[in-house]
Design a protein around this motif. Structure first.
Motif, PDB file in Angstrom:
ATOM      1  N   GLN A 210       0.830  -1.210   0.000  1.00 55.50           N
ATOM      2  CA  GLN A 210       0.000   0.000   0.000  1.00 55.50           C
ATOM      3  C   GLN A 210       0.866   1.262   0.000  1.00 55.50           C
ATOM      4  N   ALA A 211       1.935   1.220   0.790  1.00 55.99           N
ATOM      5  CA  ALA A 211       2.804   2.397   0.860  1.00 55.99           C
ATOM      6  C   ALA A 211       3.492   2.653  -0.478  1.00 55.99           C
ATOM      7  N   PHE A 212       4.078   1.611  -1.063  1.00 55.27           N
ATOM      8  CA  PHE A 212       4.769   1.775  -2.345  1.00 55.27           C
ATOM      9  C   PHE A 212       3.804   2.174  -3.451  1.00 55.27           C
ATOM     10  N   PHE A 213       2.639   1.532  -3.463  1.00 54.55           N
ATOM     11  CA  PHE A 213       1.683   1.848  -4.511  1.00 54.55           C
ATOM     12  C   PHE A 213       1.150   3.271  -4.347  1.00 54.55           C
ATOM     13  N   GLY A 214       0.882   3.660  -3.121  1.00 56.17           N
ATOM     14  CA  GLY A 214       0.409   5.018  -2.868  1.00 56.17           C
ATOM     15  C   GLY A 214       1.438   6.059  -3.294  1.00 56.17           C
ATOM     16  N   PHE A 215       2.715   5.768  -2.999  1.00 53.77           N
ATOM     17  CA  PHE A 215       3.774   6.695  -3.397  1.00 53.77           C
ATOM     18  C   PHE A 215       3.880   6.774  -4.916  1.00 53.77           C
ATOM     19  N   SER A 216       3.777   5.620  -5.585  1.00 55.19           N
ATOM     20  CA  SER A 216       3.885   5.613  -7.041  1.00 55.19           C
ATOM     21  C   SER A 216       2.735   6.378  -7.675  1.00 55.19           C
ATOM     22  N   VAL A 217       1.527   6.227  -7.143  1.00 55.07           N
ATOM     23  CA  VAL A 217       0.381   6.970  -7.669  1.00 55.07           C
ATOM     24  C   VAL A 217       0.586   8.473  -7.475  1.00 55.07           C
ATOM     25  N   ALA A 218       1.082   8.851  -6.285  1.00 51.08           N
ATOM     26  CA  ALA A 218       1.307  10.268  -6.005  1.00 51.08           C
ATOM     27  C   ALA A 218       2.358  10.852  -6.950  1.00 51.08           C
ATOM     28  N   MET A 219       3.422  10.093  -7.218  1.00 50.18           N
ATOM     29  CA  MET A 219       4.474  10.587  -8.101  1.00 50.18           C
ATOM     30  C   MET A 219       3.999  10.711  -9.544  1.00 50.18           C
ATOM     31  N   VAL A 220       3.192   9.740  -9.989  1.00 55.17           N
ATOM     32  CA  VAL A 220       2.658   9.817 -11.347  1.00 55.17           C
ATOM     33  C   VAL A 220       1.760  11.038 -11.489  1.00 55.17           C
ATOM     34  N   CYS A 221       0.919  11.258 -10.505  1.00 53.80           N
ATOM     35  CA  CYS A 221       0.022  12.420 -10.531  1.00 53.80           C
ATOM     36  C   CYS A 221       0.809  13.725 -10.470  1.00 53.80           C
ATOM     37  N   LEU A 222       1.843  13.753  -9.620  1.00 50.09           N
ATOM     38  CA  LEU A 222       2.657  14.961  -9.492  1.00 50.09           C
ATOM     39  C   LEU A 222       3.369  15.269 -10.805  1.00 50.09           C
ATOM     40  N   MET A 224       2.528  14.314 -13.828  1.00 48.21           N
ATOM     41  CA  MET A 224       1.557  14.699 -14.845  1.00 48.21           C
ATOM     42  C   MET A 224       1.057  16.120 -14.621  1.00 48.21           C
ATOM     43  N   ALA A 225       0.846  16.493 -13.366  1.00 45.42           N
ATOM     44  CA  ALA A 225       0.398  17.855 -13.072  1.00 45.42           C
ATOM     45  C   ALA A 225       1.452  18.878 -13.480  1.00 45.42           C
ATOM     46  N   LEU A 226       2.727  18.564 -13.212  1.00 48.77           N
ATOM     47  CA  LEU A 226       3.814  19.476 -13.584  1.00 48.77           C
ATOM     48  C   LEU A 226       3.891  19.640 -15.095  1.00 48.77           C
ATOM     49  N   LYS A 227       3.878  18.530 -15.807  1.00 46.51           N
ATOM     50  CA  LYS A 227       4.017  18.590 -17.262  1.00 46.51           C
ATOM     51  C   LYS A 227       2.797  19.241 -17.915  1.00 46.51           C
ATOM     52  N   SER A 228       1.603  18.901 -17.432  1.00 49.72           N
ATOM     53  CA  SER A 228       0.390  19.482 -18.012  1.00 49.72           C
ATOM     54  C   SER A 228       0.351  20.988 -17.788  1.00 49.72           C
ATOM     55  N   ALA A 510       9.155  18.264  -7.450  1.00 51.88           N
ATOM     56  CA  ALA A 510       8.210  17.708  -8.411  1.00 51.88           C
ATOM     57  C   ALA A 510       8.942  17.156  -9.628  1.00 51.88           C
ATOM     58  N   PHE A 511       9.909  17.902 -10.131  1.00 56.70           N
ATOM     59  CA  PHE A 511      10.588  17.465 -11.350  1.00 56.70           C
ATOM     60  C   PHE A 511      11.432  16.222 -11.112  1.00 56.70           C
ATOM     61  N   PHE A 512      12.343  16.273 -10.145  1.00 59.72           N
ATOM     62  CA  PHE A 512      13.271  15.166  -9.981  1.00 59.72           C
ATOM     63  C   PHE A 512      12.587  13.911  -9.440  1.00 59.72           C
ATOM     64  N   LEU A 513      11.697  14.058  -8.461  1.00 59.66           N
ATOM     65  CA  LEU A 513      11.035  12.881  -7.908  1.00 59.66           C
ATOM     66  C   LEU A 513      10.155  12.199  -8.950  1.00 59.66           C
ATOM     67  N   SER A 514       9.414  12.993  -9.720  1.00 59.25           N
ATOM     68  CA  SER A 514       8.543  12.390 -10.722  1.00 59.25           C
ATOM     69  C   SER A 514       9.348  11.799 -11.871  1.00 59.25           C
ATOM     70  N   SER A 515      10.430  12.475 -12.298  1.00 55.14           N
ATOM     71  CA  SER A 515      11.240  11.972 -13.403  1.00 55.14           C
ATOM     72  C   SER A 515      11.902  10.646 -13.053  1.00 55.14           C
ATOM     73  N   ILE A 516      12.377  10.532 -11.821  1.00 57.14           N
ATOM     74  CA  ILE A 516      13.050   9.304 -11.387  1.00 57.14           C
ATOM     75  C   ILE A 516      12.040   8.197 -11.108  1.00 57.14           C
ATOM     76  N   SER A 517      10.981   8.527 -10.371  1.00 60.76           N
ATOM     77  CA  SER A 517      10.039   7.500  -9.922  1.00 60.76           C
ATOM     78  C   SER A 517       9.173   6.950 -11.046  1.00 60.76           C
TER      79      SER A 517
END
Length: 643
Positions: A210-222, A224-228, A510-517
């Motif tokens: 749950q923790a890993f999946f929740g983090f991955s969802v948050a990073m994907v959303c973050l 996408m929000a930055l790029k959009s 937002a940039f580095f965490l989302s780009s890496i994750s």
């Protein structure tokens, strides 16, 4: 100590305006080196540039260095020293660091009965340098020597010190030099604690999932929000910024271009031809081909090449590491331009690019320290991988990066076609020699120091890496560098927050965490999607059904958003053929997952290893024409003058 006898030298005084001296041009004509018409033409060119008359004549191959500086010494009644007629006393350089000699364009040459003989490339520079000489060298008398002989003398005794300096130029607090040892210490503490927590059932496998999946969802959303947001800002503000007109300054500055080379003998001829097409006064160009000492093939080819007077080679001595930023740090003190630019060996910059750089720097405040050009590919039709790569670059350099800039975030620079105000680059201590993405790191350090980076619309064409394993190796270096850059700047998060401010600090995260994750956690996302459609009951044991459906819908929406972004990026004339390939970009991005895990392993085993990208394996399949934006922008650069 030299045994050569020279006439008695008197300490030189600062040049006084009231002193009347014979014009240099007239003396060169009288000595039969040039024609009067050559002098008149060069004087006309001098009105629109910061170049001295002698440099203009040398750049046009009208006189040699020896003829110019011998006449200059004669004009000012100073001795003229050369390596052929006088052997420098290298021990004198112990009193002055080699980088200071390069900064002052002088070198302590020898001792005579009147004291130390200081050689400089001009009387004006000699007067300045004398004021900064250490007391151990006084009394000082002056002499003239060519820049080439001065640099050779400095390197003869100072090369080792310059090489060490190149590796340690960035202060420890901002460098990644000590990072691997710190990471290993952290892992040595956290891994046993984690295993203990699992064995003692302080955490459960379901809880971990749950923790890993929740983090991955948050990073994907973050991400996408930055790029959009960046894409939206860029699209809505593009027409406004396109209305700005650029004009060249009345006096054009000198530009130093660093081109680091390593095993590039196959494309050397094409490189020299492309750089020669740059439509900027050659008398104001200082192109330095930076070559590693062990690159014998490239060195041999350059020794046999007929280089123009405005282009020179610089051999980087061996060191503890072999990286592009170390080579550029070594070359930086040898630059003479007010602007320093970087090109890679395979680059084909737009001929008017330097004019746009100069015009943009002239229009921007001093706080704007860096300009980044658009990167594109000339072999985007070679195969599917090259097409995907071209779509990614079009999205990044034409939509996301300009949008990030307009949002006010720090910009991770590209490694080429990037230009700096030299004084600011030196103030920031150049590049981190140990960071394999020195460009991204320098972009963050610029922002931390309060400087801005701006995007220009001029285009540089490159060669897309169109083979799977070389692509993975190149991308693993980039992602390893992103990891290194993130951890380096986050060693002191409060200091980073204070220097960047809350908004840019958020953008950095937002940039580095989302780009890496997005690459690191992609397998978790893929397995989640697969299980949702094949074994949904397994997922519902860990995640409530209503939340599960919401997440799936969000993933589909974000995939569609990415697809639309890719399509927008390739709507221009040169990229329209890529439109059908945007549907398959998800498959392409999957290669990044292999790259990130390779990069993570190298971060612990070979953190400073530079994975070399081979060039020269693809023919040009795109006309070297500017993009729509580049054409419109360059047409607005006025007062361009060809010399």
């Amino acid at each position: 100590m030299s045994s050569v006898q020279i006439r008695a030298l008197k300490p030189i005084e600062p040049i006084q305006p009231r002193l009347k001296r014979r014009p240099l041009g007239k003396m060169l004509v009288e000595r039969g080196f040039i024609k009067t018409s050559d002098v008149l033409v060069s004087l006309g060119h001098q009105r629109i540039s910061d170049a001295q008359l002698g440099h203009l004549l040398i750049a046009q191959d009208l006189i040699s260095e020896y003829e110019l500086f011998e006449t200059l010494a004669l004009q000012h009644n100073l001795p003229f020293l050369t390596l052929q007629t006088s052997s420098p006393d290298l021990d004198l350089q112990l009193f002055l660091p080699p980088q200071e000699c390069l900064r002052l364009h002088c070198v302590p040459w020898m001792k005579d009965k009147n004291g130390t003989v200081l050689a400089a490339s001009s009387p004006e520079q000699l007067a300045i340098a004398i004021q900064e000489m250490p007391s151990q060298l006084h009394p000082i008398s002056g002499a003239i020597a060519s820049p080439q002989d001065i640099n050779k003398t400095i390197r003869a005794s100072g090369d080792h010190l310059l090489a060490i300096r190149a590796e340690t130029l960035v202060p420890d607090a901002l460098s990644c030099r000590a990072l691997p040892a710190q990471l290993k210490t952290i892992l040595a503490i956290t891994i046993p604690l984690f295993l203990t927590a699992v064995l003692l059932k302080w955490v459960t496998l379901v809880g971990l999932y749950q923790a890993f999946f929740g983090f991955s969802v948050a990073m994907v959303c973050l991400g996408m929000a930055l790029k959009s947001s960046a894409v939206a800002v860029e699209m809505f503000t593009r027409k406004i910024t396109d209305q700005k007109r650029l004009s060249l300054p009345k006096k054009l500055p000198c530009i130093s271009i660093l081109i680091p080379l390593h095993d590039e003998s196959e494309i050397l001829d094409a490189l020299l031809q492309r750089i020669g097409l740059l439509n900027y006064p050659k008398s104001l160009l200082d192109v330095i081909l930076v070559i590693e000492a062990d690159d014998f093939a490239t060195r041999t080819n350059l020794e046999n090449a007929d280089l123009p007077n405005w282009m020179r080679t610089l051999i980087v001595p061996p060191g503890n590491i072999t990286t592009k930023p170390r080579a550029m740090n070594y070359a930086l003190p040898f630059c003479i331009g007010d602007i320093v630019g970087i090109y890679d060996a395979e680059d084909a910059p737009h001929p008017e690019q330097l004019n746009e750089v100069v015009a943009r720097f002239a229009a921007e405040p001093e706080q704007t320290a860096c300009l980044q050009a658009i990167l594109d590919f000339y072999n985007a039709r070679s195969n599917a991988l090259a097409r995907f790569f071209a779509i990614e670059y079009a999205t990044w350099f034409r939509l996301i990066l300009p949008g990030i800039s307009k949002l006010g975030f720090a910009i991770p620079l590209g490694g080429t076609s990037v230009f700096f105000r030299r004084n600011i680059l030196e103030k920031l201590h150049g590049w981190d020699a140990h960071n394999v993405t020195e460009d991204a790191d320098l972009g963050i350090r610029l922002a931390r120091a309060g400087y801005r980076t701006r995007l220009i619309s001029s285009v540089t064409l490159e060669e897309a890496n169109n083979k799977a394993w070389p692509w993975i190796k190149q991308r693993s270096r980039w992602l390893k560098g992103y990891l290194i850059t993130y951890f380096t700047h986050m060693r002191r998060p409060l200091r980073l927050l204070f220097e960047l401010g809350p908004w840019k600090f958020f953008g950095f995260q937002a940039f580095f965490l989302s780009s890496i994750s997005q690459y690191m956690l992609a397998p978790l996302i893929w397995s989640h999607m697969l299980l949702y459609f094949t074994a949904r009951e397994w997922l519902e044991a860990a995640i409530p059904a209503h939340l599960l459906s919401t997440i799936i819908i969000a993933f589909i929406f974000m995939w569609l958003t990415s697809l639309v972004t890719y399509m927008i990026a390739v709507t221009r004339k040169l990229h329209r053929h890529l439109m059908p390939w945007t549907l398959l970009m998800t498959l392409y991005m999957g290669l990044g997952t292999l790259a990130i895990y390779k990069g993570m392993w190298e971060l612990l085993t070979r953190p400073f290893y530079w994975e070399k990208t081979a060039h020269g394996h693809s023919e040009h399949d795109l006309a070297q024409a500017p993009s729509d934006e580049s054409e419109s922008s360059l047409s607005r650069v006025t007062n361009a003058t060809e010399i």
